[in-house]
Write a protein that holds these residues in place. Structure first.
Motif, PDB file in Angstrom:
ATOM      1  N   MET A   4      20.404  84.400  27.744  1.00  7.83           N
ATOM      2  CA  MET A   4      20.958  85.473  26.906  1.00  7.83           C
ATOM      3  C   MET A   4      22.471  85.585  27.092  1.00  7.83           C
ATOM      4  SD  MET A   4      18.462  86.637  25.127  1.00  7.83           S
ATOM      5  CE  MET A   4      18.041  84.886  25.114  1.00  7.83           C
ATOM      6  N   LEU A   5      22.918  85.431  28.343  1.00  4.96           N
ATOM      7  CA  LEU A   5      24.364  85.465  28.603  1.00  4.96           C
ATOM      8  C   LEU A   5      25.070  84.326  27.888  1.00  4.96           C
ATOM      9  CD1 LEU A   5      24.576  86.384  32.392  1.00  4.96           C
ATOM     10  CD2 LEU A   5      25.660  87.619  30.522  1.00  4.96           C
ATOM     11  N   GLY A   6      24.461  83.137  27.964  1.00  5.53           N
ATOM     12  CA  GLY A   6      25.074  81.978  27.311  1.00  5.53           C
ATOM     13  C   GLY A   6      25.078  82.094  25.799  1.00  5.53           C
ATOM     14  N   LYS A   7      24.051  82.722  25.249  1.00  6.14           N
ATOM     15  CA  LYS A   7      23.905  82.805  23.790  1.00  6.14           C
ATOM     16  C   LYS A   7      24.691  83.959  23.180  1.00  6.14           C
ATOM     17  CE  LYS A   7      20.234  82.438  20.309  1.00  6.14           C
ATOM     18  NZ  LYS A   7      18.756  82.362  20.112  1.00  6.14           N
ATOM     19  N   TYR A   8      24.655  85.133  23.843  1.00  6.10           N
ATOM     20  CA  TYR A   8      25.247  86.333  23.251  1.00  6.10           C
ATOM     21  C   TYR A   8      26.464  86.859  24.013  1.00  6.10           C
ATOM     22  CZ  TYR A   8      20.872  86.390  20.643  1.00  6.10           C
ATOM     23  OH  TYR A   8      19.820  86.052  19.833  1.00  6.10           O
ATOM     24  N   GLY A   9      26.684  86.387  25.233  1.00  7.90           N
ATOM     25  CA  GLY A   9      27.853  86.809  25.993  1.00  7.90           C
ATOM     26  C   GLY A   9      27.594  88.014  26.879  1.00  7.90           C
ATOM     27  N   GLY A  10      28.503  88.224  27.817  1.00  6.04           N
ATOM     28  CA  GLY A  10      28.359  89.293  28.790  1.00  6.04           C
ATOM     29  C   GLY A  10      28.482  90.679  28.193  1.00  6.04           C
ATOM     30  N   ASP A  11      29.306  90.831  27.159  1.00  4.61           N
ATOM     31  CA  ASP A  11      29.471  92.149  26.553  1.00  4.61           C
ATOM     32  C   ASP A  11      28.159  92.655  25.952  1.00  4.61           C
ATOM     33  OD1 ASP A  11      32.080  92.504  27.268  1.00  4.61           O
ATOM     34  OD2 ASP A  11      32.911  91.838  25.354  1.00  4.61           O
ATOM     35  N   ALA A  12      27.427  91.774  25.304  1.00  8.30           N
ATOM     36  CA  ALA A  12      26.154  92.173  24.700  1.00  8.30           C
ATOM     37  C   ALA A  12      25.163  92.622  25.764  1.00  8.30           C
ATOM     38  CB  ALA A  12      25.569  91.021  23.883  1.00  8.30           C
ATOM     39  N   LEU A  13      25.134  91.907  26.897  1.00  4.80           N
ATOM     40  CA  LEU A  13      24.236  92.280  27.992  1.00  4.80           C
ATOM     41  C   LEU A  13      24.615  93.647  28.554  1.00  4.80           C
ATOM     42  CD1 LEU A  13      21.981  91.685  30.022  1.00  4.80           C
ATOM     43  CD2 LEU A  13      23.660  90.444  31.405  1.00  4.80           C
ATOM     44  N   ARG A  14      25.910  93.876  28.752  1.00  2.00           N
ATOM     45  CA  ARG A  14      26.367  95.162  29.280  1.00  2.00           C
ATOM     46  C   ARG A  14      26.024  96.295  28.309  1.00  2.00           C
ATOM     47  NH1 ARG A  14      30.291  95.080  33.397  1.00  2.00           N
ATOM     48  NH2 ARG A  14      31.185  97.009  32.574  1.00  2.00           N
ATOM     49  N   LEU A  15      26.263  96.082  27.032  1.00  2.00           N
ATOM     50  CA  LEU A  15      25.920  97.093  26.031  1.00  2.00           C
ATOM     51  C   LEU A  15      24.438  97.414  26.070  1.00  2.00           C
ATOM     52  CD1 LEU A  15      27.812  96.339  22.694  1.00  2.00           C
ATOM     53  CD2 LEU A  15      27.729  98.508  23.898  1.00  2.00           C
ATOM     54  N   TYR A  16      23.645  96.347  26.133  1.00  2.00           N
ATOM     55  CA  TYR A  16      22.194  96.496  26.119  1.00  2.00           C
ATOM     56  C   TYR A  16      21.698  97.299  27.319  1.00  2.00           C
ATOM     57  CZ  TYR A  16      17.253  95.115  26.156  1.00  2.00           C
ATOM     58  OH  TYR A  16      15.895  95.125  26.179  1.00  2.00           O
ATOM     59  N   LEU A  17      22.156  96.938  28.491  1.00  2.00           N
ATOM     60  CA  LEU A  17      21.680  97.606  29.703  1.00  2.00           C
ATOM     61  C   LEU A  17      22.273  99.010  29.853  1.00  2.00           C
ATOM     62  CD1 LEU A  17      21.734  94.653  32.273  1.00  2.00           C
ATOM     63  CD2 LEU A  17      19.750  95.667  31.136  1.00  2.00           C
ATOM     64  N   MET A  18      23.575  99.153  29.593  1.00  2.31           N
ATOM     65  CA  MET A  18      24.228 100.448  29.798  1.00  2.31           C
ATOM     66  C   MET A  18      23.837 101.472  28.738  1.00  2.31           C
ATOM     67  SD  MET A  18      27.997  99.077  31.006  1.00  2.31           S
ATOM     68  CE  MET A  18      28.660 100.645  31.526  1.00  2.31           C
ATOM     69  N   GLY A  19      23.294 100.998  27.628  1.00  2.00           N
ATOM     70  CA  GLY A  19      22.837 101.920  26.593  1.00  2.00           C
ATOM     71  C   GLY A  19      21.332 102.127  26.602  1.00  2.00           C
ATOM     72  N   SER A  20      20.647 101.580  27.600  1.00  2.00           N
ATOM     73  CA  SER A  20      19.184 101.601  27.640  1.00  2.00           C
ATOM     74  C   SER A  20      18.651 102.719  28.538  1.00  2.00           C
ATOM     75  CB  SER A  20      18.669 100.258  28.166  1.00  2.00           C
ATOM     76  OG  SER A  20      18.916 100.148  29.563  1.00  2.00           O
ATOM     77  N   PRO A  21      17.367 103.047  28.412  1.00  2.00           N
ATOM     78  CA  PRO A  21      16.753 104.106  29.237  1.00  2.00           C
ATOM     79  C   PRO A  21      16.796 103.802  30.731  1.00  2.00           C
ATOM     80  CG  PRO A  21      15.339 103.548  27.373  1.00  2.00           C
ATOM     81  CD  PRO A  21      16.431 102.533  27.406  1.00  2.00           C
ATOM     82  N   VAL A  22      16.984 102.533  31.106  1.00  2.00           N
ATOM     83  CA  VAL A  22      17.001 102.199  32.541  1.00  2.00           C
ATOM     84  C   VAL A  22      18.142 102.918  33.257  1.00  2.00           C
ATOM     85  CG1 VAL A  22      18.536 100.174  32.458  1.00  2.00           C
ATOM     86  CG2 VAL A  22      16.673 100.259  34.125  1.00  2.00           C
TER      87      VAL A  22
END
Length: 351
Positions: free
Chosen positions: A11-29
């Motif tokens: 996922m990091l290679g495909k969408y980049g680190g920003d997308a991962l950060r957005l996904y996790l930091m905006g999630s219920p976790v």
């Protein structure tokens, strides 16, 4: 690994680190709740904020470069004179509105981050503001910028406003999406890093609650009119001469003009209060400006062809058409930057 979640490295290679950060930091976790990791959600983060932000940035850079808009600050391609980073003297209602929205956005994101609530910060920064910026402000300033724009001062005000918004917006987004904001900010300002910049402190005089309410009403009315057109199978490019509307509030003259431009209606007439916005009016040919609609369609076709050919935004072209409405000839030539408009059986565009 039970294979019930995507490989983070992929996922990091495909969408980049920003997308991962957005996904996790905006999630219920972030609030101690369960999270379902999926590639679709990664894509939604890219489409929902990152791609929109990048498209707004590209729109600004492409048009500012085409117009050779130069900052008053030495050695910087874009920007303001020093001391004017928190205000603008523009009299345009759209500029005043988006700056008011920016002030509120910075305030809300700051409060959310101070209480470590990244979910709320992304909600304000990602969902609310970026869509207003892209879907309303940038849409409505397209005719104000670029080589064919008629008013030079209004053009400069639009560029300065959008530059300021992108600049300050990148600062508040930097803790969440550090890589995209770094690229945008460094190019806009010529400074070393967005992560070394001071946190935004915007002038409170930018905030205008009455204007924001007025524009919210305008956007609601525009949505109703677009639905009205769709139900009547009437394309937006064909101007309607008049429509009547009812609603909770009559729009100010300035906001009404913005809506008229958005929905392509020459005159919107207020007919009194109602709980929700409603519109009435004829959709027959008598209430349509068919010649102007044809001219708009011609310009759309030419601009599409310019894009296919990779013609620069400020480059003049030669166009061959079977016919066109003569009363709109000069407008067509100006909008599409046509140096020579010829009659011919085959539609062609050449640089």
């Amino acid at each position: 690994n039970y294979g019930n979640y995507p490989d983070p490295r992929e996922m990091l290679g495909k969408y980049g680190g920003d997308a991962l950060r957005l996904y996790l930091m905006g999630s219920p976790v972030m609030k101690g709740e369960d999270i379902l990791i999926s590639e679709e959600q990664y894509r939604n983060q890219v489409r929902g904020l990152l791609l929109i932000l990048w498209n707004v940035y590209n729109f600004f850079v492409a048009n500012a470069n085409a117009d050779k808009w130069i900052s008053k600050v030495k050695n910087q391609p874009f920007g303001f004179a020093q001391g004017k980073k928190s205000k603008i003297e523009s009299q345009n209602i759209l500029d005043q509105w988006i700056l008011s929205r920016l002030y509120g956005n910075v305030k809300n994101v700051t409060k959310a981050l101070e209480r470590f609530d990244t979910v709320d910060a992304i909600g304000h920064a990602g969902i609310l503001f970026i869509h207003d910026l892209s879907n309303w402000y940038v849409r409505r300033i397209r005719d104000r910028v670029g080589p064919s724009a008629p008013n030079d001062q209004d053009k400069k005000d639009a560029y300065q406003t959008l530059w300021l918004v992108l600049n300050e917006y990148c600062k508040v987004l930097a803790p969440i999406i550090p890589f995209v904001t770094e690229e945008i900010y460094r190019n806009l300002t010529g400074e070393e890093s967005v992560h070394l910049a001071s946190w935004p402190t915007l002038n409170k005089s930018l905030y205008n609650a009455k204007l924001e309410t007025d524009m919210d009403n305008g956007m609601s009315l525009a949505s109703v009119i677009h639905a009205f057109r769709k139900a009547a199978t009437l394309k937006v490019r064909i101007p309607l001469r008049t429509l009547a509307y009812k609603g909770p509030q009559q729009l100010s003259d300035e906001a009404r003009k913005v809506v008229e431009d958005e929905v392509n209606v020459y005159k919107l007439i207020y007919q009194g209060k109602s709980k929700e916005y409603t519109v009435t009016g004829d959709t027959n040919e008598k209430n349509q400006d068919l010649a102007a609609g044809e001219a708009r369609e011609i310009v759309r076709r030419i601009q599409s062809e310019r894009k296919k050919l990779g013609v620069a935004l400020n480059q003049y072209i030669t166009v061959t058409l079977l016919s066109w409405p003569k009363e709109h000839e000069q407008w067509i030539k100006k909008q599409a930057l046509i140096k020579d408009l010829r009659v011919g059986k085959i539609f062609t565009v050449s640089a």
